[in-house]
Design a protein around this motif. Sequence first.
Motif, short mmCIF file in Angstrom:
data_model
loop_
_atom_site.label_atom_id
_atom_site.label_comp_id
_atom_site.label_asym_id
_atom_site.label_seq_id
_atom_site.Cartn_x
_atom_site.Cartn_y
_atom_site.Cartn_z
N ILE A 101 0.84 -1.21 0.00
CA ILE A 101 0.00 0.00 0.00
C ILE A 101 0.87 1.25 0.00
CG2 ILE A 101 -1.61 1.37 1.39
CD1 ILE A 101 -2.95 -1.28 2.19
N VAL A 102 1.92 1.25 0.80
CA VAL A 102 2.83 2.41 0.84
C VAL A 102 3.44 2.64 -0.54
CG1 VAL A 102 5.02 3.25 1.78
CG2 VAL A 102 3.32 2.26 3.30
N ALA A 103 3.87 1.56 -1.21
CA ALA A 103 4.45 1.69 -2.55
C ALA A 103 3.40 2.19 -3.55
CB ALA A 103 5.02 0.35 -3.01
N GLU A 104 2.17 1.66 -3.45
CA GLU A 104 1.11 2.10 -4.36
C GLU A 104 0.74 3.56 -4.12
OE1 GLU A 104 -2.25 -0.62 -4.28
OE2 GLU A 104 -0.90 -2.34 -4.36
N LEU A 105 0.71 3.98 -2.85
CA LEU A 105 0.43 5.39 -2.55
C LEU A 105 1.51 6.30 -3.11
CD1 LEU A 105 -0.99 5.26 1.09
CD2 LEU A 105 -2.14 6.20 -0.92
N ASP A 106 2.75 5.88 -3.00
CA ASP A 106 3.85 6.67 -3.58
C ASP A 106 3.68 6.80 -5.10
OD1 ASP A 106 4.97 7.05 -1.09
OD2 ASP A 106 6.50 5.47 -1.33
N ALA A 107 3.28 5.69 -5.74
CA ALA A 107 3.08 5.71 -7.20
C ALA A 107 1.93 6.63 -7.57
CB ALA A 107 2.83 4.29 -7.72
N ARG B 120 1.99 9.98 -9.91
CA ARG B 120 1.12 10.18 -11.07
C ARG B 120 0.34 11.49 -10.96
NH1 ARG B 120 0.34 4.47 -10.47
NH2 ARG B 120 -1.65 4.79 -9.39
N ILE B 121 -0.13 11.81 -9.76
CA ILE B 121 -0.85 13.07 -9.56
C ILE B 121 0.08 14.25 -9.82
CG2 ILE B 121 -1.92 14.55 -7.80
CD1 ILE B 121 -3.18 11.98 -6.62
N GLN C 244 -9.86 10.25 -10.95
CA GLN C 244 -9.57 8.81 -10.89
C GLN C 244 -8.42 8.52 -9.91
OE1 GLN C 244 -7.65 7.22 -14.38
NE2 GLN C 244 -8.61 5.21 -14.11
N GLN C 245 -7.34 9.27 -10.02
CA GLN C 245 -6.20 9.07 -9.12
C GLN C 245 -6.57 9.43 -7.67
OE1 GLN C 245 -3.27 7.53 -9.99
NE2 GLN C 245 -4.43 7.21 -11.87
N GLY C 246 -7.40 10.43 -7.49
CA GLY C 246 -7.85 10.81 -6.15
C GLY C 246 -8.67 9.70 -5.49
N ARG C 247 -9.54 9.04 -6.28
CA ARG C 247 -10.31 7.92 -5.74
C ARG C 247 -9.40 6.75 -5.34
NH1 ARG C 247 -13.74 9.25 -9.99
NH2 ARG C 247 -13.06 7.44 -11.21
N ILE C 248 -8.42 6.47 -6.20
CA ILE C 248 -7.47 5.40 -5.90
C ILE C 248 -6.70 5.73 -4.62
CG2 ILE C 248 -5.35 4.24 -6.67
CD1 ILE C 248 -6.42 4.57 -9.57
N GLN C 249 -6.25 6.96 -4.51
CA GLN C 249 -5.49 7.39 -3.33
C GLN C 249 -6.35 7.29 -2.06
OE1 GLN C 249 -4.22 11.51 -3.40
NE2 GLN C 249 -2.42 11.03 -2.14
N ALA C 250 -7.62 7.71 -2.15
CA ALA C 250 -8.51 7.64 -0.99
C ALA C 250 -8.76 6.19 -0.57
CB ALA C 250 -9.83 8.34 -1.30
#
Length: 195
Positions: A54-60, A64-65, A89-95
């Motif tokens: 999750i930490v790695a995905e949040l960094d990605a 992207r944002i 889309q990126q905001g929803r993924i991040q949330a």
Amino acid sequence: MGVITLRVRVDEAVTAMWWSHVSALEPGDTALDAIARRWVPIKDPEKDARRKEIVAELDAVKARISKLDHDHYVRGKLSEERYANLSDQQGRIQAALAAEQEELAKGSDLTALMADPETLREIWEASPLAERRELIRCALPRVTIAPAQRQGDRTPILKRLTPHWVDGPSTTTGKVAKVQVVRGEVTTEELGTAA
């Protein structure tokens, strides 16, 4: 120079120091947080692996944002509509990732368990020896044993042990409890001064 002593003496003394140290910590103490952070990967490696993902995905997602912002505002490559869609889309993924991360953190919070001596005692009694040693290692990664002054030296083992706590020198003062497990029950008896 090597040190020879009975393992049982060291085990009892280290367990007593650990119980005294951990039970003296206040709820919310940074030492409890450090112990909990070290315990989670041992107790639940799958959850810890997911937390790292999750930490790695949040960094990605953050990268992207940032790239979207740069492409839209600085380079002018994205139309307003395309930028809004991609940013949303990126905001929803991040949330979603942040919510999952928070949920994992709630499930992994051991400070509440460690703040209550009875709950900690239940965890201790339900744990096999290897797990107990790992729990001790979370708070006490290293203990130095001083050699005996001479053969047959009767110096109490607590005076020969120097604990190296994860949170630095112990602020625990007073008596150390001798911890014994008799038929699955932990009993205590005063042993000596805590290190």
